[in-house]
Design an enzyme around this catalytic site. Sequence first.
Site, short mmCIF file in Angstrom:
data_model
loop_
_atom_site.label_atom_id
_atom_site.label_comp_id
_atom_site.label_asym_id
_atom_site.label_seq_id
_atom_site.Cartn_x
_atom_site.Cartn_y
_atom_site.Cartn_z
N GLU A 171 0.80 -1.23 0.00
CA GLU A 171 0.00 0.00 0.00
C GLU A 171 0.83 1.28 0.00
OE1 GLU A 171 -0.32 -2.43 2.24
OE2 GLU A 171 -2.39 -2.66 2.95
N ASP B 262 -2.29 -5.30 3.42
CA ASP B 262 -2.52 -5.69 4.81
C ASP B 262 -3.47 -6.88 4.92
OD1 ASP B 262 -0.89 -3.71 5.77
OD2 ASP B 262 -2.50 -2.27 6.10
N ASP C 101 -6.19 -7.63 6.42
CA ASP C 101 -7.49 -7.32 6.99
C ASP C 101 -8.46 -7.06 5.84
OD1 ASP C 101 -6.86 -4.80 6.05
OD2 ASP C 101 -6.50 -3.94 8.01
N GLU D 79 -9.78 -4.32 4.55
CA GLU D 79 -9.39 -3.28 3.62
C GLU D 79 -8.24 -3.73 2.74
OE1 GLU D 79 -10.89 -0.34 2.99
OE2 GLU D 79 -12.43 -0.95 4.44
N TYR E 112 1.85 -5.51 13.24
CA TYR E 112 0.68 -4.85 12.64
C TYR E 112 -0.18 -4.21 13.72
CZ TYR E 112 -3.19 -4.12 9.39
OH TYR E 112 -4.16 -3.57 8.62
N ARG F 107 -3.36 -2.94 13.62
CA ARG F 107 -4.82 -3.03 13.61
C ARG F 107 -5.20 -4.45 14.02
NH1 ARG F 107 -3.86 0.17 8.93
NH2 ARG F 107 -4.64 2.29 9.20
N HIS G 191 -3.74 -11.83 14.05
CA HIS G 191 -3.89 -12.81 15.11
C HIS G 191 -2.93 -12.61 16.26
CE1 HIS G 191 -0.21 -14.61 13.56
NE2 HIS G 191 -0.76 -14.58 12.35
#
Length: 928
Positions: free
Chosen positions: A9, A95, A97, A99, A321, A323, A368
């Site tokens: 990203e 990422d 997730d 998004e 990470y 988030r 996780h």
Amino acid sequence: MARKLVIVESPAKARKIGDYLGPDYVVDASVGHIRDLPNPSDLPADMKKGPYGKFAVNIDDGFDAYYVVAPDKRKKVAELKRLLKDSDELYLATDEDREGEAIAWHLLEVLKPKVPVKRMVFHEITKEAIQHAANTTRDLDDRLVDAQETRRILDRLYGYEVSPVLWRKVRPRLSAGRVQSVTTRLVVERERERMAFRSASYWDVEGDFKPAGANGEAFGARLTSLDSRRVAVGRDFDDRGNLKSESVFHLHEADARSVASAAAASTATVSSVQEKPYTRRPSAPFTTSTMQQEAGRKLRMSSKSAMSVAQRLYENGYITYMRTDSITLSESALTAARSQARDLYGAEYVPDSPRRYAGKSKNAQEAHEAIRPAGDRFRTPAQVAGELRGDEFALYELIWKRTVASQMADARGSTATVRMTVPVADSGVAKVAEFSASGTVITFRGFLAAYEEGRDVERNAAGQSDEQRRLPKLSEGIGLEVLRAEASGHETTPPPRYTEASLVKVMEEMGIGRPSTYAAMVGTIQDRGYVQKRGTALIPTWTAFAVTRLLEEHFPSLVDYDFTASMEEGLDQIATGGDQRVDWLGRFYFGRDTATEGLHEMVEHLGDIDAREISTIPVGEGIVVRVGRYGPYVEETVPDGVDAQTGEVTSDAEPKKPRRVSITDDIAPDEMTIAKARELLETANDDGRVLGQDPDSGRDIVAKAGRYGPYVTEVLPEEPESAAPADGAKPKRTKKAAKVKPRTASLFKDMDLSTIELETALRLLSLPRIVGVVTEGEGDEAKQVEITAQNGRYGPYLKKGTDSRSLTTEQQLFDITLDEAVKIYAEPKRRGRAATPPLKELGADPVSEKAVVVKDGRFGPYVTDGETNATLRKADDPETITPERGFELLAEKRAKGPTTRKRVVKKTAKKSTAKKSAAKKSTAKKSG
């Protein structure tokens, strides 16, 4: 050798990963999402009247979405396509997730690769993690893509259906949102509680006691009961100032002083001593939410700033990470934390077995593992001090401490509570008073040696913390000297306003939104004008009151906390395959197969909304606050039949014209009492407050509160009406004379409307001030030019002909001398402003190799290397911004390309290439 293209990203992430993968890999960044739902007005002409015309989503055909590549991403997409042509494999490394998964899917849809595609995921950017991720890829997860797309369509439907109602009934350009509106309601409800709150007064008695004997150690205690009846404290009163129970003793001032006087003249006796072990466990490692809360409490960071700093730490390989809802640590992380705690604090500070934290994760999209220092061996704050500065170092240190402390031993000690009886019969209030004191002694600090979690402000907290307060060794029945006994008064306090940390905590507890969106949401409600900050407190605006009331009365389910939480759970179900995207959206929008009314029906059956009533908040005694088109104002009305002059009720009284005055942002809603409203109305009525007369003109000078702030002006005499000709003929038409305007001047920022005096007002009205005259040119071409000091829309400035220069303070308008003005004009001017030195120097940019500095521009601070300028984000502090962050902003700006405006020629796009379909999703599967 095969060439592999890896897409991430951000440019910073791309640089770091590129270093770890080697020459066979080409790493580039998409710079976030490359495409999205367009505004309906931007749809191709042939689609505007079709099923996609309202939302860019066909709600009647499986909620099919129409996507377009963002204009500022076209150059980036072309670059990625060029790189893909020369590649044998494509790795989508966004990422892990929803998004990130959606960004990967959109890249597939746009790039249409003809080479094998692999989904590469990782939760930390270290060499080992990146190389492992490149060798253990997976397929694209269609369920996560569905969940993200459902969320995006849900937000589009919500905003596009509800926001227009706000435009019509409250004010143009307002917005509504699934999480935004509920978050705003939380802040408004807290302010309503504060507005309804009535304080209660209560008294207590504090004393100092000492065991008999020369070596006795004195300690403090508080009155807890009189004749076995507990003395009331703050928590015993409700928000209306009433006692919750009659069983407690409400001590007033006179009685408290009598008890204190009687106690001071008496001797106390220890009635009981209780001692018990004290144990305190460390907190779990950070999740997104708890990190934001602690960064707010300990580092005074906003949620948005904390996430921005954490993002940079993650992308540069310092933390995992950021988030995540998980509080678990990997085996390697457990080993690293325990080893570091043992090395730094000693073996006794580490328990025999690792601590394993388990929590119920609400969101399948999240990583996780908890937020922790990256790698299998953590770097201590001392080891990164040479690389990190400012907020980045502070947040890394906080994450490191929390992680290491989570694997350390419990803090241990003992807690003692001592109760004493004191005869107070002489007080006339009671016969016996009981005082108590508690103290906790920490005998083994355990994890506290590394870290202690912060606490939010508690309401009506009585006394100080008893932790680490040592009491002398006492036993029942011994006598104590009363060294001091004093009465003290207290008042109950209203519920504390939310801070960003406490609001995030409540949102998480209620299941509103997701940790990854909290920072953006708290920022959104401020950017939209619904909430403003005073220090760390979040205060709702009057506009927020009007919007919340409209939604509560006409869209109750959309701002219902449980309903909002259930929407998040629904998205989780889609992410795990427990529900289907189309079915879920159908239930939300059309209300299919449910007893709950769908959004479409809510809007269709909305009925009449009294816009004036919705935007009215009663204050009392005929005074209300209204939210108007140009902002909030106070209005006082007098009922018909009440004489406007005397206030007497008469049958033929002439109705009084409502008095109104604008409300400035510095007055919080709970401060708008009846007394405050009347003060504003009296200070700034329609005629203003007369300060006196101008000695030169004899005209009245008045101070008023206007739409754009307080100001002073002069009152011009009324012009006499022209008399009609005596013969009844029509008056001759004459050229209309130019209307004379009164002199007017805004108050300076440090001036107060209620205290401004005539002398100051006249000085303001004297502006612009002639500072002096200078000679321009030489010989026959020389001419005299005035330099004037003026106050303008963008602040104070000097003017010499057409040349203007900014001043630094408003006071300079009165004080600046001609010599000082000449010096300012002698300085070079750039872009219409006096040149100013850079705010900070960041060093040489790794791409352009030119010096990068931070400057203050007309639209805020920015970084520049002389060729590329990049505006700082709200979370970036010009004083503490790191060189890496500055280089990253410039890289992102270069990736977007120039922002030159071009005439847009609309082309008809083929819907089939932009529509999402199950068939296209299958192409994203990894080949082989």
